[in-house]
Design a protein around this motif. Sequence first.
Motif, mmCIF file in Angstrom:
data_model
loop_
_atom_site.group_PDB
_atom_site.id
_atom_site.type_symbol
_atom_site.label_atom_id
_atom_site.label_comp_id
_atom_site.label_asym_id
_atom_site.label_seq_id
_atom_site.Cartn_x
_atom_site.Cartn_y
_atom_site.Cartn_z
ATOM 1 N N ASP A 159 0.820 -1.211 0.000
ATOM 2 C CA ASP A 159 0.000 0.000 0.000
ATOM 3 C C ASP A 159 0.861 1.273 0.000
ATOM 4 N N ARG A 160 1.966 1.219 0.763
ATOM 5 C CA ARG A 160 2.818 2.406 0.853
ATOM 6 C C ARG A 160 3.464 2.706 -0.500
ATOM 7 N N ARG A 161 3.952 1.647 -1.148
ATOM 8 C CA ARG A 161 4.571 1.829 -2.462
ATOM 9 C C ARG A 161 3.559 2.415 -3.455
ATOM 10 N N PHE A 162 2.298 1.954 -3.322
ATOM 11 C CA PHE A 162 1.223 2.455 -4.179
ATOM 12 C C PHE A 162 1.027 3.964 -3.967
ATOM 13 N N GLU A 163 0.933 4.357 -2.674
ATOM 14 C CA GLU A 163 0.725 5.782 -2.374
ATOM 15 C C GLU A 163 1.877 6.619 -2.929
ATOM 16 N N GLN A 164 3.112 6.083 -2.791
ATOM 17 C CA GLN A 164 4.266 6.851 -3.277
ATOM 18 C C GLN A 164 4.227 7.006 -4.802
ATOM 19 N N ALA A 165 3.828 5.898 -5.485
ATOM 20 C CA ALA A 165 3.743 5.960 -6.950
ATOM 21 C C ALA A 165 2.714 7.016 -7.363
ATOM 22 N N ILE A 166 1.565 7.030 -6.674
ATOM 23 C CA ILE A 166 0.510 7.999 -7.024
ATOM 24 C C ILE A 166 1.001 9.431 -6.770
ATOM 25 N N GLN A 167 1.731 9.599 -5.653
ATOM 26 C CA GLN A 167 2.225 10.956 -5.354
ATOM 27 C C GLN A 167 3.163 11.452 -6.453
ATOM 28 N N ARG A 168 4.046 10.550 -6.929
ATOM 29 C CA ARG A 168 4.990 10.966 -7.978
ATOM 30 C C ARG A 168 4.236 11.311 -9.272
ATOM 31 N N LEU A 169 3.268 10.458 -9.644
ATOM 32 C CA LEU A 169 2.498 10.718 -10.868
ATOM 33 C C LEU A 169 1.713 12.021 -10.734
ATOM 34 N N ASP A 170 1.159 12.201 -9.538
ATOM 35 C CA ASP A 170 0.381 13.403 -9.259
ATOM 36 C C ASP A 170 1.225 14.663 -9.424
ATOM 37 N N ALA A 171 2.437 14.607 -8.829
ATOM 38 C CA ALA A 171 3.313 15.782 -8.879
ATOM 39 C C ALA A 171 3.607 16.133 -10.338
ATOM 40 N N LEU A 172 3.875 15.112 -11.152
ATOM 41 C CA LEU A 172 4.209 15.359 -12.554
ATOM 42 C C LEU A 172 3.005 15.966 -13.297
ATOM 43 N N LEU A 173 1.838 15.357 -13.087
ATOM 44 C CA LEU A 173 0.647 15.833 -13.805
ATOM 45 C C LEU A 173 0.301 17.262 -13.397
ATOM 46 N N THR A 174 0.374 17.515 -12.065
ATOM 47 C CA THR A 174 0.032 18.854 -11.588
ATOM 48 C C THR A 174 0.957 19.889 -12.214
ATOM 49 N N GLN A 175 2.246 19.524 -12.300
ATOM 50 C CA GLN A 175 3.224 20.450 -12.876
ATOM 51 C C GLN A 175 2.912 20.710 -14.360
ATOM 52 N N VAL A 176 2.627 19.638 -15.114
ATOM 53 C CA VAL A 176 2.379 19.813 -16.553
ATOM 54 C C VAL A 176 1.095 20.618 -16.787
ATOM 55 N N VAL A 177 0.045 20.305 -15.996
ATOM 56 C CA VAL A 177 -1.217 21.027 -16.182
ATOM 57 C C VAL A 177 -1.007 22.520 -15.887
ATOM 58 N N ALA A 178 -0.256 22.811 -14.811
ATOM 59 C CA ALA A 178 -0.023 24.223 -14.456
ATOM 60 C C ALA A 178 0.759 24.912 -15.569
ATOM 61 N N GLU A 179 1.777 24.225 -16.119
ATOM 62 C CA GLU A 179 2.573 24.840 -17.194
ATOM 63 C C GLU A 179 1.696 25.144 -18.398
ATOM 64 N N ARG A 180 0.813 24.178 -18.726
ATOM 65 C CA ARG A 180 -0.052 24.367 -19.892
ATOM 66 C C ARG A 180 -0.997 25.548 -19.693
ATOM 67 N N ARG A 181 -1.498 25.699 -18.461
ATOM 68 C CA ARG A 181 -2.425 26.814 -18.209
ATOM 69 C C ARG A 181 -1.682 28.136 -18.340
ATOM 70 N N ARG A 182 -0.413 28.141 -17.882
ATOM 71 C CA ARG A 182 0.371 29.375 -17.997
ATOM 72 C C ARG A 182 0.660 29.687 -19.460
ATOM 73 N N ALA A 183 0.922 28.618 -20.253
ATOM 74 C CA ALA A 183 1.319 28.819 -21.648
ATOM 75 C C ALA A 183 0.192 29.439 -22.484
ATOM 76 N N GLY A 184 -1.077 29.349 -22.000
ATOM 77 C CA GLY A 184 -2.177 30.036 -22.664
ATOM 78 C C GLY A 184 -2.704 29.338 -23.897
ATOM 79 N N GLU A 185 -2.980 30.099 -24.940
ATOM 80 C CA GLU A 185 -3.835 29.635 -26.033
ATOM 81 C C GLU A 185 -3.158 28.737 -27.064
ATOM 82 N N ARG A 186 -1.817 28.718 -27.150
ATOM 83 C CA ARG A 186 -1.155 27.961 -28.217
ATOM 84 C C ARG A 186 -1.599 26.496 -28.170
ATOM 85 N N ASP A 187 -2.004 25.929 -29.309
ATOM 86 C CA ASP A 187 -2.512 24.545 -29.316
ATOM 87 C C ASP A 187 -1.509 23.610 -29.986
ATOM 88 N N PRO A 188 -0.748 22.829 -29.202
ATOM 89 C CA PRO A 188 0.237 21.938 -29.819
ATOM 90 C C PRO A 188 -0.394 20.656 -30.363
#
Length: 469
Positions: free
Chosen positions: A217-246
């Motif tokens: 269970d602990r390994r699972f929580e850690q894996a989710i935290q790492r994935l979460d951190a990455l996704l949160t970072q990418v989503v925030a970057e995309r929101r900052r980047a604005g309208e450009r559609d890649p």
Amino acid sequence: MTIRRDPAMTARSEQPGPRPHPRIPRATGLPWLGPLPQLLRDGFGYLLEARRRYGDVYRLDIGGLRTVVLNHPRQLRHVHLDRAAAYHRQGPLFEQMRRVTGNGLAVSQGEIWRTQRRRVQPLFHHDRLAAVHRLLDTAADEQMPLFERAARTGTPVALGPLLARTTMKMTVRAVFGSGIPDATVDRICPDMEYAVSYVVLATLMSPLPRWAPRPGDRRFEQAIQRLDALLTQVVAERRRAGERDPGDLIAMLTASEDDAGERMTARQVRDETMTLFLAGYETTALALTWAAHFLSTHPASMARVGEEADLAGGAGGGGAFDAHRLPYTGAVWDETLRLTPPIWWNPRWAVEDDEIDGYPIPAGTAVTPLAFVAQRHPEVWERPHRFDPDRVAAARGIRRRPQGEWMPFGLGRDHCVGRELANLEARIVLSKLAQRFRLVADPAHRVRPVPLGTLRPRHGIRVRLEPRR
Ligand code: HEM
């Protein structure tokens, strides 16, 4: 004295009363554990045999988990189409999935599901997929050196991990575009794989009391935290980047609006992105592994896929080709999904009293439609266990068969939203491989399917990659 019978009374007394409900047969086994040992030893062998022994409907009780198993395509149609409103996606499996995807599409219900489905579905329309096609094609090309290195060994290799890596790369590129470094992709793979397999283990452990230790269970929580951190970072970057559609999926998700013109919150984008990974990565990787297994054990099919790839893409190998001009490769893919559907069970929870084939299903019953067994049901499939891509063409397309007979992407309104993406990925990967190599199975390695959360080959597949030119 003669007693005259009142004809009206007689007629009433001879009328049959309410038909007593038959009892659902129960699969026998050990006390409390039920048939768990047989399931662990040879899961699919057991499930095929159980249908023969108990019929198309039977009860399976394993520990604290109780479910009614459904095996006939007619019953799958009943649950997923005709009476879909009476069966919800709830119960221990979905609770565990929620730990990964939050309230994403694959686990939500009602109005939340409807709103999200309307937002996510357009991402997978043909014109949108055309934009993603180029990203997928480039990602697959970048992975070919992996297979070329494996071919140079001249010996059978474990092909599953190479295909999993290729699918992960394609999924990452389809979702995030080209902005994520390879090292990050390498980190995502094991975390995602672990999260997917642990969801099922956690489901099996769910009847245990709260205080009981849950290994992993602990390994699972850690894996989710790492994935979460990455996704949160990418989503925030995309929101900052604005309208450009890649042209990638996360850009489309962040820009998508509901009927009232509202965009998703950062949390919703995170949940849906995690859902696309959870639902799309391992399923596609496994189906490709099974397709490679069938090709490596059926040389005539292997040769036909190679010839088709040469015609569609030019015999030189490499480069983009028209993935829609690959009918035989498509038939191999569809037949693979019939025999070895990665999502081999689609559990539901009855929220209203119902009846299936005369058996009572009271509200609160867990039901488990088994796509794996229905897709090999001897009443609807001739020589059901045989790999035969020509049956797909003979039936004027496997997809036109009565619903429920072939349902690797689910049925009804909550069927797989990403199926066209999966079909595209499969054609790209299988053709690129077939242009370059003949896949030859290692005769010393026995391949057996094992029913975990998804349908995996126990001990993987071992295949030699023989260069074609
Ligand atoms: C061979 C590959 C795939 C298979 C066999 C597959 C199979 C399925 C099945 C059976 C369902 C329905 C589950 C249920 O009834 O509870 C489903 C749902 C879903 N799939 Fe797939 N899938 C595949 C690939 C993908 C891909 C590539 C994506 C996206 C990147 C994806 C995203 C989803 C989502 C979001 C849902 C939930 C849909 C909803 O509830 O509205 N799948 N998939």
